[in-house]
Design a protein around this motif. Structure first.
Motif, short mmCIF file in Angstrom:
data_model
loop_
_atom_site.label_atom_id
_atom_site.label_comp_id
_atom_site.label_asym_id
_atom_site.label_seq_id
_atom_site.Cartn_x
_atom_site.Cartn_y
_atom_site.Cartn_z
N GLY A 2 0.79 -1.26 0.06
CA GLY A 2 0.00 0.02 -0.01
C GLY A 2 0.53 1.28 0.02
N SER A 3 2.13 1.16 0.06
CA SER A 3 3.17 2.38 -0.17
C SER A 3 2.57 3.16 -1.43
N THR A 4 2.86 4.56 -1.39
CA THR A 4 2.67 5.54 -2.39
C THR A 4 3.79 6.22 -2.77
N ILE A 5 3.96 6.33 -4.20
CA ILE A 5 5.08 6.88 -4.69
C ILE A 5 4.85 8.04 -5.51
N SER A 6 5.39 9.09 -5.31
CA SER A 6 5.18 9.98 -6.58
C SER A 6 6.59 11.01 -6.80
N LEU A 7 6.63 11.37 -7.82
CA LEU A 7 8.03 12.07 -8.46
C LEU A 7 7.66 13.67 -8.47
N GLN A 8 8.62 14.52 -7.56
CA GLN A 8 8.15 15.79 -7.69
C GLN A 8 9.60 16.67 -8.13
N LEU A 9 8.85 17.83 -8.45
CA LEU A 9 10.08 18.91 -8.92
C LEU A 9 9.62 19.85 -7.89
N TYR A 10 10.85 20.60 -7.11
CA TYR A 10 10.71 21.51 -6.03
C TYR A 10 11.90 22.66 -6.56
N PRO A 11 11.31 23.95 -6.25
CA PRO A 11 12.21 24.80 -6.63
C PRO A 11 13.15 25.09 -5.53
N LEU A 12 14.49 25.71 -5.87
CA LEU A 12 15.80 25.50 -5.02
C LEU A 12 15.77 27.12 -4.50
N ALA A 13 15.28 27.93 -5.38
CA ALA A 13 15.38 29.34 -5.06
C ALA A 13 14.02 29.86 -5.18
N LEU A 14 13.63 30.92 -5.99
CA LEU A 14 12.36 31.59 -6.15
C LEU A 14 11.52 30.25 -6.98
N VAL A 15 10.36 30.68 -6.65
CA VAL A 15 9.09 29.76 -7.43
C VAL A 15 9.22 30.03 -8.98
N GLY A 16 9.06 28.96 -9.41
CA GLY A 16 9.40 28.80 -11.01
C GLY A 16 8.43 27.90 -11.74
N ILE A 17 8.57 28.05 -13.02
CA ILE A 17 7.57 27.04 -13.67
C ILE A 17 8.45 26.14 -14.55
N ALA A 18 8.08 24.81 -14.20
CA ALA A 18 8.93 23.93 -15.17
C ALA A 18 8.05 23.28 -16.28
N ALA A 19 8.49 23.29 -17.70
CA ALA A 19 8.17 23.07 -18.85
C ALA A 19 8.69 21.58 -19.25
N LEU A 20 8.15 20.58 -19.29
CA LEU A 20 8.58 19.21 -19.77
C LEU A 20 8.86 19.37 -21.40
N ILE A 21 9.74 18.61 -21.66
CA ILE A 21 9.84 18.27 -23.08
C ILE A 21 8.68 17.36 -23.53
N SER A 22 8.31 17.65 -24.68
CA SER A 22 6.84 16.92 -25.08
C SER A 22 7.43 15.73 -25.96
N GLY A 23 6.28 14.99 -26.03
CA GLY A 23 6.72 13.75 -27.11
C GLY A 23 6.98 12.69 -26.31
N GLY A 24 6.76 12.56 -24.92
CA GLY A 24 7.31 11.31 -24.16
C GLY A 24 8.59 11.17 -23.53
N ALA A 25 9.35 12.49 -23.95
CA ALA A 25 10.92 12.41 -23.43
C ALA A 25 10.87 13.35 -22.21
N GLY A 26 9.98 13.80 -21.76
CA GLY A 26 9.65 14.84 -20.70
C GLY A 26 9.92 14.24 -19.17
N ALA A 27 9.32 12.87 -19.01
CA ALA A 27 9.50 12.41 -17.80
C ALA A 27 9.15 11.02 -17.75
N SER A 28 9.91 10.17 -17.17
CA SER A 28 9.49 8.81 -16.88
C SER A 28 9.91 8.20 -15.75
N LEU A 29 9.15 7.18 -15.19
CA LEU A 29 9.42 6.50 -13.81
C LEU A 29 9.31 5.08 -13.96
N MET A 30 10.13 4.23 -13.41
CA MET A 30 10.30 2.90 -13.50
C MET A 30 10.17 2.25 -11.97
#
Length: 120
Positions: A87-115
């Motif tokens: 029942g453990s839950t797993i999620s992938l996060q991005l978080y700001p190290l300085a000011l709040v920003g907006i991350a745009a992932l590369i499109s077409g399937g290369a933006g993010a993956s999880l195994m």
């Protein structure tokens, strides 16, 4: 992007063990079976950002999976082995190290993956 971090929505075509399920937004993954798991991720953004990446397991930031670069980068990747309870839950996060920003992932399937693979 919130200061505490934002879950990365992943494509529905992830490489997961048979006992892993995803929520409707593909942001939270649940391991139905207790065991040792190998979890790896890749995130590619369209621009270099001063952000970090990490896995959040059962609501807690996993230190071994955290990437917190000193300079702006556009790709993040890491791999860990961890013991999970059923029942453990797993999620992938991005978080700001300085000011709040907006991350745009590369499109077409290369933006993010999880195994997530159960080893034993």
């Amino acid at each position: 992007m919130a200061l505490s971090g934002t879950a990365v929505p992943l494509p529905s075509a992830q490489v997961l063990s048979a006992d892993i399920t995803a929520n409707a937004g593909n942001t939270v993954f649940t391991a139905a079976t207790a065991g040792r798991y190998r979890i790896s991720y890749h995130v590619n953004t369209t621009a270099a950002l001063l952000m970090g990446s990490r896995l959040v397991i059962n609501g807690v930031n996993n230190t071994a999976s955290t990437i917190a670069p000193a300079l702006a980068v556009s790709n993040f990747e890491n791999e860990i082995e961890v013991d999970l309870a059923a029942g453990s839950t797993i999620s992938l996060q991005l978080y700001p190290l300085a000011l709040v920003g907006i991350a745009a992932l590369i499109s077409g399937g290369a933006g993010a993956s999880l195994m997530i693979v159960r080893l034993s």
